[in-house]
Motif scaffolding. Structure first.
Motif, PDB file in Angstrom:
ATOM      1  N   SER A 452      14.743  31.609  -9.785  1.00  0.00           N
ATOM      2  CA  SER A 452      14.924  30.161  -9.807  1.00  0.00           C
ATOM      3  C   SER A 452      16.762  30.526 -10.059  1.00  0.00           C
ATOM      4  N   THR A 477      11.970  28.642  -1.197  1.00  0.00           N
ATOM      5  CA  THR A 477      11.735  26.788  -0.443  1.00  0.00           C
ATOM      6  C   THR A 477      13.222  26.682   0.185  1.00  0.00           C
ATOM      7  N   HIS A 483      12.944  23.312  -7.945  1.00  0.00           N
ATOM      8  CA  HIS A 483      11.639  23.338  -7.526  1.00  0.00           C
ATOM      9  C   HIS A 483      11.203  24.200  -8.432  1.00  0.00           C
ATOM     10  N   ALA A 485       8.350  27.671 -10.250  1.00  0.00           N
ATOM     11  CA  ALA A 485       6.824  28.319 -10.339  1.00  0.00           C
ATOM     12  C   ALA A 485       6.315  28.947 -11.446  1.00  0.00           C
ATOM     13  N   HIS A 496       3.455  26.810  -7.517  1.00  0.00           N
ATOM     14  CA  HIS A 496       4.401  26.159  -6.266  1.00  0.00           C
ATOM     15  C   HIS A 496       4.945  24.892  -7.663  1.00  0.00           C
ATOM     16  N   ALA A 515       4.703  32.251   1.253  1.00  0.00           N
ATOM     17  CA  ALA A 515       5.304  30.640   0.991  1.00  0.00           C
ATOM     18  C   ALA A 515       4.444  29.317   1.724  1.00  0.00           C
TER      19      ALA A 515
END
Length: 789
Positions: A452, A477, A483, A485, A496, A515
């Motif tokens: 991320s 994303t 966001h 995961a 997600h 995704a």
């Protein structure tokens, strides 16, 4: 407050006539919430004999006042929004908590409460059929009894910032067939196939874990590490000799509070051995916290290492499950006393530990020989200011044991690196300009890592990077927001989590390849009736800063509004995030006729090493300069901001900042709300304080400049001081020191002692506290409005 002949101290008291006995305990996380009502303010003039006992005033007066609010008051128009907000925990109650994919990737197991019910229950969701099944509820196990927590469990939850109840966590066995939960300090194993529940012997358990083979559970009770055979239910202690100052299998205070390490033991991959921590607190200063409602009860004793004093002595031992004999690990514990991480997950990879020196400027990754206890260095890190610890424990070994992932700020910002088994650098996986938040998962077949991060520190997006070649990452994303995961053993899908700027939030199952959505995890959370009116921006100037402006819903451009600075300004935490629920309380304050602003200056994360480490040696000078500069820039952007009427509010480090702002910059800040502040850094814990200020003996001037007490004679602005009497993170001592210093200096101030800890999570307490805060601001920044009430 403005009388000159006598020093006045307004003290506010939270009470309830009907639930006075459990009041203090009730605001601790994990206990049943009492419905507390707050009385109107109590004001008295202090005289010279009383001055010596000002710090005892909360205890002396608490028993004298009780009142209850009417239902009409609770449901008045200006409080209804806030009441809904706190009862839904910012609309998060009813959403899945801690979801995990089963090893086959077909089912998701998670916890969930009700829309306004903080008691978590256990569920499973079958992805292919969209079928939800309730596995187990706390009510079924308790059979009408009240959930009870030991003092040690309450302390652990305080360290984990856990405010929910019921099943606050669970563990899935490696084969996915069984679940392990704890409730009221007892342990239960649940068979997923038929829902059969087995209560394990013993009680007062903490931190339970399945062995990798799923046949045994290890847990700690009474300071000793135990194993319970799930076939025979035989309980055996693997350690002995625990005492008040010696514990086995649990992490010490600073590891839990400051290192994000809550574990004190770790299973070997073959399930035959456990490496565990021994903690010797005999040299640590004890601190005592009394229950003011029960003076007949002995105070709770805590081992809390203040800056410059002795830490707990920590060592690691390996014990075989069958023999119970311990072999102690060897490293230079005098030079590297902090045990930051322990990793032992892959059979082909070594047991590894990460240790730091006391200054946190040197760090070693050590490989351990379990047969001898000997260690050897794989790699080392150094930083002239300090070394941060990644939230995701590192290293992350690949299953074949030939390589591992490592995170570092060595090149100026966080990066993921790939290293060979001997510690040599293979390559940097993420570029230095990526702004990594954290690594999330490794796909060894695809030779890739999901992380991320992204170009905007206010947002957080998901990316996949290759471990093999320099190539553009795959971005999962794009919708503005935050966001993250969760991956399982099967890499075909992943979970997600999204919190979007448009107000949507929740969990879904996505295909890993593209995704695309497969399913949505069911939620019963309420949706907010409206979203905050927030503008995210970056300030202009020599040092652009993340900032947010929250305007009233009935905002008028031609008007001039007083300003509230909602501040933290300290390390390791950002205020400005692309997530609407962050600004719900700010919107409530704005709707009372204010513009609320938030600013992330130097010292906060997300902008690289140098930006964060600008505060080294002095915790207030740079943050205060940046917040003032940010206010001035924002006022040019929004002319409706009246900088002649600015208040500041913060909690913890934010409370510390608020006090300093009022004292050092009275020309900017007209009043301050000071929540649970650190007042003297010599009285805060070692690992946090010394990371930024060094040892008190080596930075006398820095500690003096960073102390609120240095500036108390300068206070000319109204100040509301709030603190929990049983706070075991920032002790109530800090606010007592501040109140005594202000009183000695002849300074008027307001004091609101709360019967609680560092966090205030119960809905009515949050409502009452926030009401007192806004009443304070109304009186100081909008006196014409306050006079009408």
């Amino acid at each position: 407050m403005r009388q000159s002949a006598t020093v006045l101290c307004r003290i506010f008291f939270p009470l309830s006539a009907t639930v006075a006995a459990p009041l203090c305990r009730g605001v601790r996380r994990g206990d049943t919430a009492p419905r507390l009502q707050l009385p109107k303010r109590v004001r008295f003039a202090t005289n010279e004999p009383m001055r010596r006992h000002l710090h005892l005033a909360p205890f002396a007066w608490i028993a004298l006042f009780a009142c209850s609010a009417s239902a009409a008051e609770l449901e008045s128009a200006d409080l209804r929004y806030f009441r809904e907000l706190v009862e839904t925990r910012n609309y998060s109650l009813g959403q899945p908590v801690l979801p995990q994919l089963t090893p086959d990737g077909k089912t998701v197991v998670f916890l969930r409460g009700g829309a306004r019910d903080p008691v978590l229950r256990l569920y499973e969701f079958t992805i292919a059929y969209g079928r939800l099944r309730e596995i187990l509820t706390p009510e079924k196990l308790l059979q009408g009894a009240e959930e009870k927590l030991t003092a040690e469990e309450r302390s652990r939850r305080e360290r984990e910032r856990q405010s929910l109840r019921g099943f606050t966590s669970f563990q899935l066995s490696k084969d996915g067939s069984k679940l392990l939960v704890a409730l009221s300090s007892k342990l239960y194993v649940v068979t997923r196939a038929d829902g059969r529940v087995t209560e394990l012997p013993g009680r007062n358990w903490i931190d339970p874990h399945f062995s990798p083979d799923g046949r045994v559970v290890a847990a700690v009770s009474g300071g000793e590490l135990h194993v319970i055979n799930l076939e025979t239910l035989a309980d055996a202690a693997l350690t002995s000799g625990a005492s008040e100052t010696l514990q086995h299998g649990t992490a010490e205070f600073v590891a839990q509070e400051e290192m994000d390490r809550h574990e004190g033991f770790w299973w070997s991959p073959d399930s035959q051995s456990i490496v565990y921590q021994e903690t010797d607190n005999s040299g640590v200063e004890p601190r005592f916290i009394a229950d003011p409602l029960h003076p007949e009860t002995p105070p709770a004793k805590n081992f809390y290492p203040r800056a410059g004093t002795q830490n707990a002595k920590v060592r690691l031992g390996i014990v075989a499950r069958s023999s119970g004999e311990t072999r102690w690990l060897e490293w230079d514990r005098e030079k590297y006393p902090y045990l930051a991480r322990v990793i032992w997950k892959e059979a082909a990879a070594p047991l590894c530990i990460v240790v730091q020196n006391r200054a946190q400027q040197e760090e070693l990754l050590l490989a351990v020989d379990p047969q001898t206890g000997a260690t050897h260095q794989l790699l080392g890190e150094k930083d002239t200011a300090w070394l941060n610890l990644d939230r995701k424990p590192m290293p992350r070994w690949l299953k074949d044991g030939r390589q591992f992932l490592w995170t570092t700020e060595r090149n100026g910002s966080w990066q993921v690196e790939l290293h060979s088994a001997d510690g040599a650098l293979v390559c940097a996986v993420t570029p230095v300009d990526f702004q990594l938040d954290e690594p999330i998962d490794v796909d060894e077949v695809a030779r890739s890592v999901v992380v991320s991060g992204g170009p905007d520190s206010r947002e957080r997006h998901l990316f996949r990077f290759s471990l093999e070649a320099k190539s553009e990452p795959q971005r999962f994303t794009r919708e503005p927001g935050r966001h993250t995961a969760v991956f399982g053993e099967s890499k075909e899908t992943f979970l997600h989590r999204f919190d979007l700027l448009d107000g949507r939030a929740g969990w879904e199952v996505l295909h890993s390849a593209d995704a695309k959505q497969v399913a949505t995890l069911p939620s019963v959370a309420e949706r907010p009736s409206s979203l905050p009116r927030v503008e995210l921006l970056r300030t202009e100037g020599m040092r652009p800063m993340d900032a947010a402006i929250v305007r009233p819903r009935d905002f008028k451009k031609a008007a001039h509004y007083p300003v509230i600075l909602d501040v933290y300004a300290g390390p390791r935490s950002k205020q400005v995030l692309a997530q609407p629920d962050r600004y719900m309380i700010d919107q409530w304050m704005a709707d009372r006729g204010y513009i609320v602003v938030l600013i992330d200056g130097r010292g906060t994360p997300g902008h690289g090493r140098d930006w964060e480490r600008a505060i080294r040696g002095n915790l207030i000078e740079v943050p205060l300069a940046d917040q003032v500069a940010g206010l001035q820039v924002l006022a040019r952007h929004e002319p409706a901001m009246d900088l002649k009427r600015v208040g500041v509010v913060g909690w913890s480090f934010g409370g510390y900042f608020s006090a300093m702002a009022a004292m050092q910059k009275p020309e900017i800040f007209r009043c301050a709300v000071v929540g649970a502040p650190v007042v003297t850094w010599e009285n805060y814990d070692t690992h946090y304080t010394e990371r930024y200020l060094g040892l008190p003996s080596e930075n006398v001037d820095g500690y003096r400049k960073s102390s609120v007490l240095t500036y108390t004679p300068k206070l000319t602005r109204p100040l509301l001081l709030i603190h929990g009497l049983t706070d075991d993170n920032v002790y109530f001592q800090h606010s007592v020191q501040l109140s005594e210093a202000l009183f000695q200096s002849g300074k008027p101030f307001n004091f609101l002692p709360l019967l609680g800890t560092h966090m205030v999570s119960e809905p009515l307490l949050r409502l009452r506290r926030q009401t007192r805060i806004i009443e304070f601001f109304d009186a100081e920044l909008r006196p014409e409005t306050a006079a009408k009430k």
